[in-house]
Design a protein around this motif. Structure first.
Motif, mmCIF file in Angstrom:
data_model
loop_
_atom_site.group_PDB
_atom_site.id
_atom_site.type_symbol
_atom_site.label_atom_id
_atom_site.label_comp_id
_atom_site.label_asym_id
_atom_site.label_seq_id
_atom_site.Cartn_x
_atom_site.Cartn_y
_atom_site.Cartn_z
ATOM 1 N N PRO A 1 16.205 -44.826 -71.475
ATOM 2 C CA PRO A 1 14.772 -44.571 -71.806
ATOM 3 C C PRO A 1 14.574 -46.523 -71.593
ATOM 4 C CG PRO A 1 15.927 -43.873 -73.744
ATOM 5 C CD PRO A 1 17.205 -43.985 -72.243
ATOM 6 N N PRO A 2 13.584 -47.294 -71.970
ATOM 7 C CA PRO A 2 13.824 -48.659 -72.241
ATOM 8 C C PRO A 2 14.425 -49.415 -73.936
ATOM 9 C CG PRO A 2 11.736 -47.783 -71.899
ATOM 10 C CD PRO A 2 12.169 -46.377 -71.730
ATOM 11 N N THR A 3 13.827 -48.635 -74.951
ATOM 12 C CA THR A 3 15.020 -48.791 -75.894
ATOM 13 C C THR A 3 15.682 -47.426 -75.990
ATOM 14 O OG1 THR A 3 13.082 -48.042 -76.613
ATOM 15 C CG2 THR A 3 12.506 -50.343 -76.498
ATOM 16 N N LEU A 4 16.417 -47.367 -76.499
ATOM 17 C CA LEU A 4 17.606 -46.755 -77.207
ATOM 18 C C LEU A 4 17.273 -47.075 -78.674
ATOM 19 C CD1 LEU A 4 19.166 -44.388 -75.953
ATOM 20 C CD2 LEU A 4 21.318 -45.365 -75.589
ATOM 21 N N GLN A 5 17.878 -46.137 -79.758
ATOM 22 C CA GLN A 5 19.005 -45.816 -80.640
ATOM 23 C C GLN A 5 20.139 -44.933 -80.420
ATOM 24 O OE1 GLN A 5 16.189 -45.653 -83.639
ATOM 25 N NE2 GLN A 5 14.615 -47.557 -83.328
ATOM 26 N N LEU A 6 20.829 -45.592 -81.234
ATOM 27 C CA LEU A 6 22.807 -45.160 -81.556
ATOM 28 C C LEU A 6 22.637 -44.977 -83.281
ATOM 29 C CD1 LEU A 6 24.018 -45.791 -78.829
ATOM 30 C CD2 LEU A 6 22.925 -43.543 -78.570
ATOM 31 N N SER A 7 23.243 -44.462 -83.605
ATOM 32 C CA SER A 7 23.459 -44.089 -85.125
ATOM 33 C C SER A 7 25.376 -43.446 -84.666
ATOM 34 C CB SER A 7 23.398 -42.903 -85.776
ATOM 35 O OG SER A 7 21.672 -43.553 -86.358
ATOM 36 N N LEU A 8 25.943 -45.215 -84.546
ATOM 37 C CA LEU A 8 27.603 -44.528 -85.246
ATOM 38 C C LEU A 8 28.056 -44.719 -86.015
ATOM 39 C CD1 LEU A 8 28.042 -46.780 -81.834
ATOM 40 C CD2 LEU A 8 27.741 -44.565 -81.863
ATOM 41 N N SER A 9 29.028 -43.622 -86.461
ATOM 42 C CA SER A 9 30.083 -43.633 -87.609
ATOM 43 C C SER A 9 31.539 -44.178 -87.220
ATOM 44 C CB SER A 9 30.512 -42.420 -88.333
ATOM 45 O OG SER A 9 31.867 -41.868 -86.664
ATOM 46 N N GLY A 10 31.493 -44.979 -88.457
ATOM 47 C CA GLY A 10 32.554 -46.190 -88.231
ATOM 48 C C GLY A 10 32.563 -46.567 -89.667
ATOM 49 N N ALA A 11 34.140 -47.447 -90.184
ATOM 50 C CA ALA A 11 34.097 -48.072 -90.839
ATOM 51 C C ALA A 11 33.287 -49.312 -90.957
ATOM 52 C CB ALA A 11 35.877 -48.758 -91.055
ATOM 53 N N PRO A 12 32.661 -49.614 -92.652
ATOM 54 C CA PRO A 12 32.327 -50.430 -92.176
ATOM 55 C C PRO A 12 32.390 -52.954 -91.955
ATOM 56 C CG PRO A 12 32.823 -50.070 -94.386
ATOM 57 C CD PRO A 12 33.604 -49.883 -93.776
ATOM 58 N N GLY A 13 31.889 -52.606 -91.237
ATOM 59 C CA GLY A 13 31.686 -54.509 -90.995
ATOM 60 C C GLY A 13 31.269 -55.065 -91.671
ATOM 61 N N SER A 14 31.671 -56.488 -91.208
ATOM 62 C CA SER A 14 31.110 -57.554 -92.202
ATOM 63 C C SER A 14 29.973 -57.764 -92.229
ATOM 64 C CB SER A 14 31.566 -59.149 -90.793
ATOM 65 O OG SER A 14 30.862 -60.004 -91.475
ATOM 66 N N GLU A 15 28.918 -57.516 -91.298
ATOM 67 C CA GLU A 15 27.805 -57.811 -92.326
ATOM 68 C C GLU A 15 27.029 -56.676 -92.905
ATOM 69 O OE1 GLU A 15 24.896 -59.854 -92.237
ATOM 70 O OE2 GLU A 15 26.255 -61.038 -91.211
ATOM 71 N N LEU A 16 26.916 -55.266 -93.534
ATOM 72 C CA LEU A 16 27.289 -54.487 -94.238
ATOM 73 C C LEU A 16 28.183 -54.939 -95.352
ATOM 74 C CD1 LEU A 16 26.646 -50.607 -93.927
ATOM 75 C CD2 LEU A 16 29.069 -51.858 -94.775
ATOM 76 N N LEU A 17 29.304 -55.065 -95.607
ATOM 77 C CA LEU A 17 29.492 -55.253 -96.335
ATOM 78 C C LEU A 17 29.689 -56.260 -97.007
ATOM 79 C CD1 LEU A 17 33.539 -55.096 -95.896
ATOM 80 C CD2 LEU A 17 32.326 -53.816 -96.989
ATOM 81 N N LYS A 18 28.470 -57.124 -96.853
ATOM 82 C CA LYS A 18 27.923 -58.483 -96.941
ATOM 83 C C LYS A 18 26.546 -58.140 -98.046
ATOM 84 C CE LYS A 18 26.221 -63.288 -95.911
ATOM 85 N NZ LYS A 18 26.230 -64.321 -94.544
ATOM 86 N N ARG A 19 25.973 -57.420 -97.183
ATOM 87 C CA ARG A 19 24.823 -56.834 -97.998
ATOM 88 C C ARG A 19 25.169 -56.361 -99.087
ATOM 89 N NH1 ARG A 19 21.516 -53.645 -93.510
ATOM 90 N NH2 ARG A 19 23.813 -53.492 -92.484
ATOM 91 N N LEU A 20 26.342 -55.373 -99.060
ATOM 92 C CA LEU A 20 26.283 -54.301 -99.826
ATOM 93 C C LEU A 20 26.732 -55.577 -100.934
ATOM 94 C CD1 LEU A 20 26.822 -51.353 -101.262
ATOM 95 C CD2 LEU A 20 29.606 -52.130 -100.269
ATOM 96 N N MET A 21 27.382 -56.222 -100.868
ATOM 97 C CA MET A 21 27.848 -57.192 -102.374
ATOM 98 C C MET A 21 27.309 -57.816 -102.670
ATOM 99 S SD MET A 21 30.783 -55.938 -102.168
ATOM 100 C CE MET A 21 31.625 -56.814 -104.061
ATOM 101 N N ALA A 22 25.603 -58.477 -101.765
ATOM 102 C CA ALA A 22 25.020 -58.951 -101.950
ATOM 103 C C ALA A 22 23.978 -58.137 -102.999
ATOM 104 C CB ALA A 22 24.235 -59.585 -101.217
ATOM 105 N N MET A 23 23.479 -56.838 -103.242
ATOM 106 C CA MET A 23 23.189 -56.112 -104.193
ATOM 107 C C MET A 23 24.465 -55.173 -105.270
ATOM 108 S SD MET A 23 21.815 -52.528 -101.646
ATOM 109 C CE MET A 23 22.954 -52.839 -100.579
ATOM 110 N N ILE A 24 25.166 -55.618 -105.009
ATOM 111 C CA ILE A 24 26.712 -55.298 -106.277
ATOM 112 C C ILE A 24 26.698 -56.563 -106.838
ATOM 113 C CG2 ILE A 24 28.695 -54.771 -107.041
ATOM 114 C CD1 ILE A 24 29.083 -52.915 -104.765
#
Length: 148
Positions: A101-124
């Motif tokens: 399809p022209p647009t594709l969204q995927l949800s992958l499991s896996g360990a947290p990366g840099s951006e996710l940890l950065k956003r999490l720490m900004a909340m905490i």
């Protein structure tokens, strides 16, 4: 400004994964980190009254063979303030339809990366609120030509 007193516990059975997460947190300014490799170590660190951990980052692989509700454990443990639970199994790319399809969204499991940890720490650990420039009384007097 980073709160350098936050206590963080990283729990993963894979040494490389613990190191990777710790390195990202170090780059964000957090250094009070305890890496552990088993759920027994988590229980030991969180069973007796002591200073709580501000964040537990844990892989579900640690409890896969155990009969433990990880979310309940984290929620009910007074020595764990926040928890990030992730699935450390290898992320598998699901089968893709043909043609793509022209647009594709995927949800992958896996360990947290840099951006996710950065956003999490900004909340905490949110940055302090700045309420504009504060003028010190002695500076105001100095600007009016009075020194006292």
């Amino acid at each position: 400004m980073t709160n350098k007193t936050l206590r963080i516990l990283i729990a993963d059975d894979q040494h490389f994964q613990r190191l990777k997460i710790e390195k990202i947190l170090n780059q964000l300014g957090y250094f009070r980190i305890a890496p552990v490799r088993s759920f027994d170590e988590i229980e030991t660190l969180t069973c007796c009254p002591s200073k709580p951990f501000d964040l537990l980052i844990i892989s579900t692989a640690l409890v896969a063979a155990l009969d433990i509700d990880l979310e309940a454990f984290c929620r009910d443990n007074p020595l764990i303030r926040h928890a990030l639970i992730y699935d450390s199994r290898q992320a598998q790319l699901p089968p893709l339809p043909e043609p793509l399809p022209p647009t594709l969204q995927l949800s992958l499991s896996g360990a947290p990366g840099s951006e996710l940890l950065k956003r999490l720490m900004a909340m905490i650990d949110p940055p302090p609120q700045r309420h504009g420039l504060q003028v010190l009384p002695w500076l105001r007097g100095l600007s009016r030509g009075r020194v006292g």
